[in-house]
Each structure stands twice: as C-alpha cells, then as structure tokens.
Design an enzyme around this catalytic site. Structure first.
Site, mmCIF file in Angstrom:
data_model
loop_
_atom_site.group_PDB
_atom_site.id
_atom_site.type_symbol
_atom_site.label_atom_id
_atom_site.label_comp_id
_atom_site.label_asym_id
_atom_site.label_seq_id
_atom_site.Cartn_x
_atom_site.Cartn_y
_atom_site.Cartn_z
ATOM 1 N N CYS A 54 68.262 17.713 138.901
ATOM 2 C CA CYS A 54 69.268 17.669 137.832
ATOM 3 C C CYS A 54 70.625 18.165 138.311
ATOM 4 C CB CYS A 54 68.825 18.472 136.612
ATOM 5 S SG CYS A 54 67.324 17.866 135.883
ATOM 6 N N HIS A 88 73.903 22.573 137.079
ATOM 7 C CA HIS A 88 72.813 21.742 136.558
ATOM 8 C C HIS A 88 73.443 20.773 135.553
ATOM 9 C CE1 HIS A 88 69.170 20.898 134.146
ATOM 10 N NE2 HIS A 88 68.459 21.375 135.146
ATOM 11 N N LYS A 114 60.966 29.559 132.034
ATOM 12 C CA LYS A 114 61.164 29.922 133.443
ATOM 13 C C LYS A 114 60.906 31.401 133.680
ATOM 14 C CE LYS A 114 64.791 26.460 134.091
ATOM 15 N NZ LYS A 114 64.331 25.334 134.888
ATOM 16 N N ASP A 141 75.372 30.174 132.655
ATOM 17 C CA ASP A 141 74.036 29.578 132.609
ATOM 18 C C ASP A 141 73.102 30.511 133.380
ATOM 19 O OD1 ASP A 141 71.703 28.229 133.187
ATOM 20 O OD2 ASP A 141 72.682 26.364 133.799
ATOM 21 N N GLN A 167 68.347 30.541 135.840
ATOM 22 C CA GLN A 167 67.668 30.958 137.076
ATOM 23 C C GLN A 167 67.839 32.450 137.354
ATOM 24 O OE1 GLN A 167 65.619 29.143 138.690
ATOM 25 N NE2 GLN A 167 66.118 27.105 137.929
#
Ligand SMILES: Cc1ncc(COP(=O)(O)O)c(C=O)c1O
Lengths: 407, 141
Positions: free
Chosen positions: A363, A122, A225, A199, A202
């Site tokens: 993104c 991302h 999220k 990261d 998700q």
C-alpha cells in the site's frame, strides 16, 4: 516478569503447522496475531456482559456501556493521551485519517493553502489528502527523503511556510522502517500555525507513545496491529479542534436533538461515533493494551529493535539481496529484494517452509517508485518472534535463491 | 518446496521457450498486473488465420513467466479458432484445477495447483488474457 518463551505460549496460532512446518509468522506489520488474553476478553465480554451501549436501561446495557467506556480510558492511558474525551473509536487507521480529511480538511483547509506529506506514506495517509486538495484547491507538498529512506530535515523545514495548513506523516514507515522525528516535526509545523496528523499504525504496537508529550493535533492507529481484533482503531484528536469540526458519519449516537429538518450534535467523542460501535472489539483492544502494558512497552520496543537490527545485518550479508531503509534506528521490520527474483516467488517459497512474509507494494506505490521497484518482500517482527525465526528466514531465503536464481 | 514450483515449472522459468523480440511481427500486445508488477508482451506473427510465430518479452514472477513460455509452445502454429479454444480450456483448467475431459495439457498441467491459490491465479492467467486481447485486436484490423 514473563519470559519471551512464556509470551509465545500465549499465542495459540503458533501451534498451527503450515505445510507441515511450525509457523514462523513474520507479517505482523500487516496484522498481528492475538494472545489468549485478548481472545478471552472478547468471548468473556460477549458471554457475560454484552448489549448495545449508551441506550439500554437494563443491566447488560449498563455493563456493556461501562466496559466500552473503560476501554476508551485504558486505550487513552496506553498512549498517554491528555484526555480520553479526544479518543474516538473508529474502524482503524484508515477510517481515522478519512475522518480528519473529511471533517477537518474540507472545512478548514482553504484554497491556495498547502498540505505537506512525505513520499513514504501508506495509501491511507495519501489518498484522503489528494481528495481534500482537489476539493478545496489546496496544494500537496512532499517532504523530501534522503538516500537511506530518512526524511531530509533541512529541505523539509523549508516547505513549512505560512501557507501550510496541515502536515501529515507516518510515525514509522511500514516499508522502510524509518522512525520519523515526530516531536521536532510537530514543533516546526506548529510554529507556522499548521495542524499535524500522525499515522501511528506502525508505532503504537511497538514503542511507548506519549501523546501528551508529542503534542500532535491528530494521531491515528489500529487495534489489529497491536494484538487486538480487526474492525477497531483510534483517532485521537485535540478536543478543541474536534469540537470545531463537522461530523463525519451521521445517524444514531452522534446527535443530541433531532427534528425533521435538522439536528444538533452530541459532545465529543460521541459526535464522531455514529451508529453502534465495535463494542466487543473496543473491549478486547483494551485487553491488548493491558497485555502489552504488562510486558512493558519499553521491553517490547527493545525486543523489536533488536530483531530488526539483527535481521538487517543478517539479510545484508546475503549476496544479491538489498535491504531498504536506514541501517540504524528502525522499526521492527526489514524490507528487501533479491536480484532477479520476484518478491511473490520469495514469499511463496518461504511459505513452503512455514515462513509467512509479505510481498507486494505494501500500500505504498509512490514509495515503490521512489525505490525503483515494482514490489518488495518484507519480514516484520513482534513480541512472539525470536532470533531463531531469523535463522529460519535466512535459511529459507538461501533455498529460494538456489531454486530461483538463474545460473 | 511448495508443490507449485515443480520441476516442469522451474524448467520453463529458467529456460524460457520463445523468449525475445520477434522481427517482422504482425503485432505485439502488452499485458500487466500493476499490483504485482508483472509485465508481459506477446509478439505475434500471423499469416491469415495461422499464428506462424509467437514470442514473449517482459518481467514477472516465476508463474507468469513459465505460463508465458508454455503458452508460446502450445499456440505456435495454431489457427485463431484453435487458439480461442485453448484460451477457454485454460480458463476452465485454472478454475477447476484439473484438465478438461479428454484434453492433454502437456506442461501446462504443472500449473494445476494454482486453482487453490487465488492470489496467484492472475499471474498464470496474464499471458492468456493478453493473448485474448491480441486475437481481438488482430481480428479487428
Ligand atoms: C503506516 C500505516 N498506515 C496505515 C495503515 C492502515 O491501517 P488499517 O488498514 O488498519 O486501517 C497501515 C496498515 O497497513 C500502515 O502500516
């Protein structure tokens, strides 16, 4: 145990009609909807226990501070962090990664060293490192991918030599759904003395994450999220590393003593929480973590995997439709394109049927280039989605094709 | 089906008018919305002040393609002054969601719904802002 149908009842927004149709929300990878439990936590806190934290010597100052610190503990437990002291509340994944790039990258990454990334990042986990590389004179290296959108392990491990200062990569790709072998990658990086940032934007919403076992030096994720509010997220950092880092933002809260011409820093995590934090947001992010824990993250994971697998199979059957990313072992999403139809048109026509999907570059422009497309459409799933949502999706895609495909 | 994807719009999308290269063109100008991946090139043939012929090539969503097709129909044979008037009319139309007083927009009226869809406005506008750029380049030569 709550049934999936009972869980759906917890989300008031699912009663909203879109263009006269029931909402089928398939854009949770961009941001998730909120259950009443989280909304009530936010309101209840503001109605009964709100004040600024760590300052007021009054009853509400105490209740707000204790709720805020309890939130830190809850969220730390949710991701099995080794200690809650390394858990910094930020505005979200983007800010968390920028914090590390600024406060670790600029100080500890040296001229001639390398930062290893992947092409599936991302922008939030790419641009901060481009700036660090430029500022300190470091090299950016990219861990190659295979045809199916998984990382090429053999080629990647060759990139990891003694000049590598940092390995930064996403746990789960927000486009391909690829689940990266985090544990193995961290181990390889640590063998060459590199630090690792993962990261987790998700991953944390969709699967059990155990930071103690993963052993990452930094791990970032967002509240919005995972059923929580916007404006709140987390950076988990290894305390001894955080202690050596320079502050990120400066001002109130992050200091110990201030003179007119200099200052000393508060202990972690406060050293990295300058100014009034997102107090009510932190409290309701913790409510989201509790809500998910109650359902059980194993169960959440199974549900998302099941839907993703089914979506992949059903979409792949549609003529002229390409689904990207690995066919097995994927995150709770399916990204696709239909030959000759722009993804924005797909999204607009699906919206007419009450189906909300995302269309665009997500993104991840370098990844779009890697795929050889300008944009893609993405359906992403969460605990309030069911197999019947996939039926509606598939039907709506067939309508779109009828309307927009040239004869 | 969303209102925007009307019969008229889909007609221009499926059977675009004046799509293709333009041999003997005076100039061509490319416009792009990098965020959508829309890329439209206008090919123009001028004689003095008059746009004798205009075609377009490129790729994009149904909105940008249909808007391009409509543009070529409307501006074909117009003078530079008329084209500039049309560009202003189009801007007002997209902003207000209805035709300026006393103006018959023809097929363009099919884009009225876009005023309510801020994300798609730039798709409809792309060929028109490209046209504006083309005029200023032509006048500058
Ligand atoms: C993989 C990944 N990383 C980072 C982000 C950025 O998260 P946020 O916008 O919450 O900072 C996102 C969300 O769009 C994401 O999917």
């Amino acid at each position: 145990m709550k049934s999936w149908e009972e869980i759906r009842q917890d989300f008031p927004i699912l009663n909203v009609k879109i263009n006269g149709k029931p909402l089928i929300y398939l854009d949770s990878a961009a941001s998730s909807q909120k259950p009443v439990q989280v909304l009530q936590s936010y309101c209840g806190f503001c109605e009964q226990r709100y004040a600024n934290v760590h300052r007021g010597i009054h009853t509400l100052g105490e209740s707000a501070t204790s709720d805020y610190e309890a939130a830190r503990e809850t969220v730390a437990k949710f991701v099995h962090a080794p200690t809650k002291d390394g858990l910094i509340f930020t505005r979200g994944t983007t800010e968390s990664i920028n914090l590390v790039a600024r406060s670790y990258g600029h100080k500890f990454i040296k001229h001639g060293q390398a930062i290893v990334l992947t092409p599936m990042e991302h922008h939030a986990n790419l641009i901060p490192w481009q700036l660090v590389a430029k500022a300190v004179g470091a090299e950016l290296r990219f861990w190659p991918m295979q045809e199916d959108g998984t990382l090429d392990f053999e080629k990647g491990r060759k990139l990891l030599d003694n000049s590598v200062a940092m390995l930064c990569f996403t746990h789960i790709s927000n486009v391909l759904g690829t689940v990266n072998p985090v544990r193995e990658m961290i181990e390889l990086a640590h063998q060459v003395g590199a630090k690792v940032l993962v990261d987790g934007a998700q991953a944390v919403p969709h699967m059990p994450v155990d930071l103690t076992e993963l052993d990452a030096d930094f791990y970032a994720f967002s509240g919005h999220k995972m059923l929580g509010p916007t404006g709140i997220g987390v950076l988990w950092g290894r305390p001894e590393v955080l202690n050596d880092m320079d502050p990120f933002l400066t001002g109130g809260e992050m200091i110990r003593e201030v003179w007119l011409d200099h200052a000393t820093w508060n202990e972690i995590p406060y050293k990295f929480e300058a100014g009034t934090p997102a107090i009510a947001e932190a409290v309701s992010m913790a409510a989201a973590a509790r809500y998910l824990t109650e359902i059980g993250m194993e169960r959440v994971h199974e549900h998302g995997r099941g839907l993703a697998k089914q979506a992949y199979a059903r979409l792949s059957e549609i003529e002229d439709l390409t689904v990207y990313g690995p066919s097995e072992e994927r995150g709770a999403l399916a990204t696709f394109n239909i030959e000759g139809i722009h993804p924005h048109d797909i999204a607009a026509i699906l919206d007419g049927d009450g189906v909300a999907i995302r269309a665009g570059h997500h993104c991840a422009q370098p990844l779009m280039r890697w795929l050889g497309v300008a944009a893609t459409a993405r359906a992403s799933f969460y605990i309030y989605n069911s197999e019947s949502d996939i039926d509606v999706l598939v039907e709506a895609i067939r309508t779109t094709k009828k309307v927009l495909q040239h004869a | 089906m969303p209102e925007l994807y009307s019969e008229i719009l889909l007609d221009h999308y499926h059977l675009p008018r004046n799509k293709g290269e333009l041999p003997g063109e005076t100039l061509s100008v490319e416009g792009a919305n990098p965020l959508c991946g829309d890329e439209i090139t206008l090919h123009l043939k001028f004689e003095g002040d008059v746009l004798l012929n205009v075609t377009f090539t490129g790729k994009g969503c149904a909105i940008s393609l249909a808007s391009s097709s409509m543009l070529t129909e409307i501006l074909m044979g117009k003078t530079i002054t008329e084209i500039q008037e049309w560009i202003e009319r189009f801007k007002e139309f997209i902003r207000e969601g209805k035709a300026p007083d006393g103006v018959d927009l023809g097929d363009l009226a099919a884009l009225a719904g876009i005023a309510k869809l801020p994300v798609r406005v730039k798709c409809a506008t792309l060929p028109w802002s490209t046209m504006k750029e083309a005029i200023s380049r032509y006048k500058g030569t």
